[in-house]
Motif scaffolding. Structure first.
Motif, PDB file in Angstrom:
ATOM      1  N   SER A   1     -91.477  -3.469 -77.120  1.00 48.55           N
ATOM      2  CA  SER A   1     -90.984  -3.903 -78.425  1.00 48.55           C
ATOM      3  C   SER A   1     -90.462  -2.724 -79.245  1.00 48.55           C
ATOM      4  N   TRP A   2     -91.063  -1.555 -79.087  1.00 54.31           N
ATOM      5  CA  TRP A   2     -90.595  -0.382 -79.817  1.00 54.31           C
ATOM      6  C   TRP A   2     -89.214   0.039 -79.339  1.00 54.31           C
ATOM      7  N   ILE A   3     -88.993   0.000 -78.032  1.00 55.95           N
ATOM      8  CA  ILE A   3     -87.672   0.319 -77.478  1.00 55.95           C
ATOM      9  C   ILE A   3     -86.642  -0.717 -77.932  1.00 55.95           C
ATOM     10  N   ALA A   4     -87.025  -1.996 -77.880  1.00 53.33           N
ATOM     11  CA  ALA A   4     -86.101  -3.059 -78.330  1.00 53.33           C
ATOM     12  C   ALA A   4     -85.779  -2.900 -79.809  1.00 53.33           C
ATOM     13  N   GLN A   5     -86.780  -2.561 -80.613  1.00 54.94           N
ATOM     14  CA  GLN A   5     -86.539  -2.341 -82.037  1.00 54.94           C
ATOM     15  C   GLN A   5     -85.555  -1.194 -82.225  1.00 54.94           C
ATOM     16  N   GLY A   6     -85.720  -0.119 -81.463  1.00 58.21           N
ATOM     17  CA  GLY A   6     -84.826   1.026 -81.573  1.00 58.21           C
ATOM     18  C   GLY A   6     -83.392   0.677 -81.227  1.00 58.21           C
ATOM     19  N   LEU A   7     -83.212  -0.084 -80.159  1.00 58.19           N
ATOM     20  CA  LEU A   7     -81.852  -0.483 -79.762  1.00 58.19           C
ATOM     21  C   LEU A   7     -81.212  -1.390 -80.817  1.00 58.19           C
ATOM     22  N   ALA A   8     -81.967  -2.361 -81.287  1.00 60.42           N
ATOM     23  CA  ALA A   8     -81.432  -3.278 -82.305  1.00 60.42           C
ATOM     24  C   ALA A   8     -81.139  -2.531 -83.608  1.00 60.42           C
ATOM     25  N   GLU A   9     -82.030  -1.634 -83.962  1.00 58.30           N
ATOM     26  CA  GLU A   9     -81.814  -0.899 -85.207  1.00 58.30           C
ATOM     27  C   GLU A   9     -80.653   0.079 -85.097  1.00 58.30           C
TER      28      GLU A   9
ATOM     29  N   PRO B   1     -69.601   8.418 -89.874  1.00 55.40           N
ATOM     30  CA  PRO B   1     -70.073   8.416 -88.481  1.00 55.40           C
ATOM     31  C   PRO B   1     -71.582   8.135 -88.421  1.00 55.40           C
ATOM     32  N   ALA B   2     -71.989   7.520 -87.350  1.00 56.84           N
ATOM     33  CA  ALA B   2     -73.410   7.246 -87.141  1.00 56.84           C
ATOM     34  C   ALA B   2     -74.043   8.481 -86.515  1.00 56.84           C
ATOM     35  N   ARG B   3     -74.787   9.235 -87.323  1.00 56.89           N
ATOM     36  CA  ARG B   3     -75.449  10.454 -86.839  1.00 56.89           C
ATOM     37  C   ARG B   3     -76.869  10.121 -86.403  1.00 56.89           C
ATOM     38  N   LEU B   4     -77.243  10.681 -85.270  1.00 57.23           N
ATOM     39  CA  LEU B   4     -78.561  10.419 -84.700  1.00 57.23           C
ATOM     40  C   LEU B   4     -79.685  10.885 -85.624  1.00 57.23           C
ATOM     41  N   SER B   5     -79.498  11.992 -86.306  1.00 59.65           N
ATOM     42  CA  SER B   5     -80.553  12.496 -87.201  1.00 59.65           C
ATOM     43  C   SER B   5     -80.804  11.526 -88.352  1.00 59.65           C
ATOM     44  N   ASP B   6     -79.754  10.937 -88.879  1.00 62.30           N
ATOM     45  CA  ASP B   6     -79.931   9.938 -89.946  1.00 62.30           C
ATOM     46  C   ASP B   6     -80.594   8.672 -89.400  1.00 62.30           C
ATOM     47  N   PHE B   7     -80.231   8.323 -88.177  1.00 62.82           N
ATOM     48  CA  PHE B   7     -80.830   7.140 -87.567  1.00 62.82           C
ATOM     49  C   PHE B   7     -82.324   7.310 -87.381  1.00 62.82           C
ATOM     50  N   TRP B   8     -82.775   8.503 -86.926  1.00 64.94           N
ATOM     51  CA  TRP B   8     -84.202   8.707 -86.664  1.00 64.94           C
ATOM     52  C   TRP B   8     -85.039   8.523 -87.923  1.00 64.94           C
ATOM     53  N   VAL B   9     -84.509   8.927 -89.054  1.00 68.84           N
ATOM     54  CA  VAL B   9     -85.241   8.739 -90.310  1.00 68.84           C
ATOM     55  C   VAL B   9     -85.352   7.247 -90.626  1.00 68.84           C
ATOM     56  N   ALA B  10     -84.256   6.511 -90.500  1.00 62.11           N
ATOM     57  CA  ALA B  10     -84.288   5.064 -90.763  1.00 62.11           C
ATOM     58  C   ALA B  10     -85.183   4.348 -89.752  1.00 62.11           C
ATOM     59  N   PHE B  11     -85.083   4.752 -88.500  1.00 55.86           N
ATOM     60  CA  PHE B  11     -85.909   4.144 -87.456  1.00 55.86           C
ATOM     61  C   PHE B  11     -87.387   4.447 -87.695  1.00 55.86           C
ATOM     62  N   GLY B  12     -87.680   5.677 -88.094  1.00 54.58           N
ATOM     63  CA  GLY B  12     -89.062   6.042 -88.406  1.00 54.58           C
ATOM     64  C   GLY B  12     -89.613   5.219 -89.555  1.00 54.58           C
ATOM     65  N   GLN B  13     -88.807   4.997 -90.569  1.00 51.65           N
ATOM     66  CA  GLN B  13     -89.260   4.205 -91.713  1.00 51.65           C
ATOM     67  C   GLN B  13     -89.604   2.781 -91.282  1.00 51.65           C
ATOM     68  N   SER B  14     -88.723   2.148 -90.533  1.00 55.78           N
ATOM     69  CA  SER B  14     -89.003   0.772 -90.107  1.00 55.78           C
ATOM     70  C   SER B  14     -90.161   0.717 -89.111  1.00 55.78           C
ATOM     71  N   THR B  15     -90.264   1.752 -88.263  1.00 57.29           N
ATOM     72  CA  THR B  15     -91.375   1.812 -87.318  1.00 57.29           C
ATOM     73  C   THR B  15     -92.702   1.895 -88.051  1.00 57.29           C
ATOM     74  N   PHE B  16     -92.797   2.778 -89.034  1.00 63.86           N
ATOM     75  CA  PHE B  16     -94.051   2.949 -89.754  1.00 63.86           C
ATOM     76  C   PHE B  16     -94.408   1.701 -90.551  1.00 63.86           C
ATOM     77  N   GLU B  17     -93.403   1.000 -91.056  1.00 65.51           N
ATOM     78  CA  GLU B  17     -93.679  -0.267 -91.750  1.00 65.51           C
ATOM     79  C   GLU B  17     -94.264  -1.285 -90.777  1.00 65.51           C
ATOM     80  N   ASN B  18     -93.679  -1.375 -89.573  1.00 63.37           N
ATOM     81  CA  ASN B  18     -94.203  -2.299 -88.566  1.00 63.37           C
ATOM     82  C   ASN B  18     -95.594  -1.891 -88.100  1.00 63.37           C
ATOM     83  N   TRP B  19     -95.777  -0.617 -87.831  1.00 63.16           N
ATOM     84  CA  TRP B  19     -97.079  -0.149 -87.366  1.00 63.16           C
ATOM     85  C   TRP B  19     -98.159  -0.408 -88.385  1.00 63.16           C
TER      86      TRP B  19
END
Length: 151
Positions: free
Chosen positions: A57-65, A79-97
């Motif tokens: 589910s974490w991998i699926a969340q990452g792909l969808a996000e 442009p979609a920068r990976l560093s900006d994505f990791w911050v957004a992904f981390g925020q949603s991950t921590f909310e889910n966790w």
């Protein structure tokens, strides 16, 4: 500041995941050394199933996000920068966790590691009771218990 947030997000996410998965592996190896049991799935199926569900589910969340993030960046002409994505992904991950996975997975792993022997939830309490009943039955069959003797 952005770099600090990025690294904090990555370190916390990887650290928590590594700790929980490491505790699961440690518990399995400890049980195998202690009892020589090789039936990992039978003894740790619940923990392994939740760990697999968590990772999938974490991998699926990452792909969808990532797709959502890339679309949003494109809509703003950036442009979609990976560093900006990791911050957004981390925020949603921590909310889910915080609300789901961390609580449940932590409980499963810690319950396997920090078992309360003899509790109603622990199988060893039932095993011990069954062994005591077998011993009493054996003593009765052998005539070792006198009627009227209290002990």
């Amino acid at each position: 500041m952005e770099t600090f947030v990025l690294w904090t997000t990555v370190v916390v996410a990887v650290g928590i995941s590594s700790f929980l998965l490491g505790m699961l592996v440690h518990s399995i190896l400890k049980e195998r050394r202690r009892s020589g049991v090789r039936r990992i799935w039978a003894n740790f199926g619940l923990s392994l199933a939740f760990a697999a569900l968590f990772l999938v589910s974490w991998i699926a969340q990452g792909l969808a996000e990532w797709q959502s993030f890339a679309n949003e960046q494109a809509a703003h002409g950036e442009p979609a920068r990976l560093s900006d994505f990791w911050v957004a992904f981390g925020q949603s991950t921590f909310e889910n966790w915080q609300s789901e996975f961390l609580q449940l997975f932590s409980f499963v792993v810690l319950a396997a590691v920090l078992i309360h022997r003899g509790s109603a939830e622990s199988k060893d309490g039932t095993d011990r009771l069954e062994n005591e009943l077998k011993e009493i039955r054996r003593m009765l069959e052998d005539g070792q218990v006198r009627s009227g003797a209290a002990s």
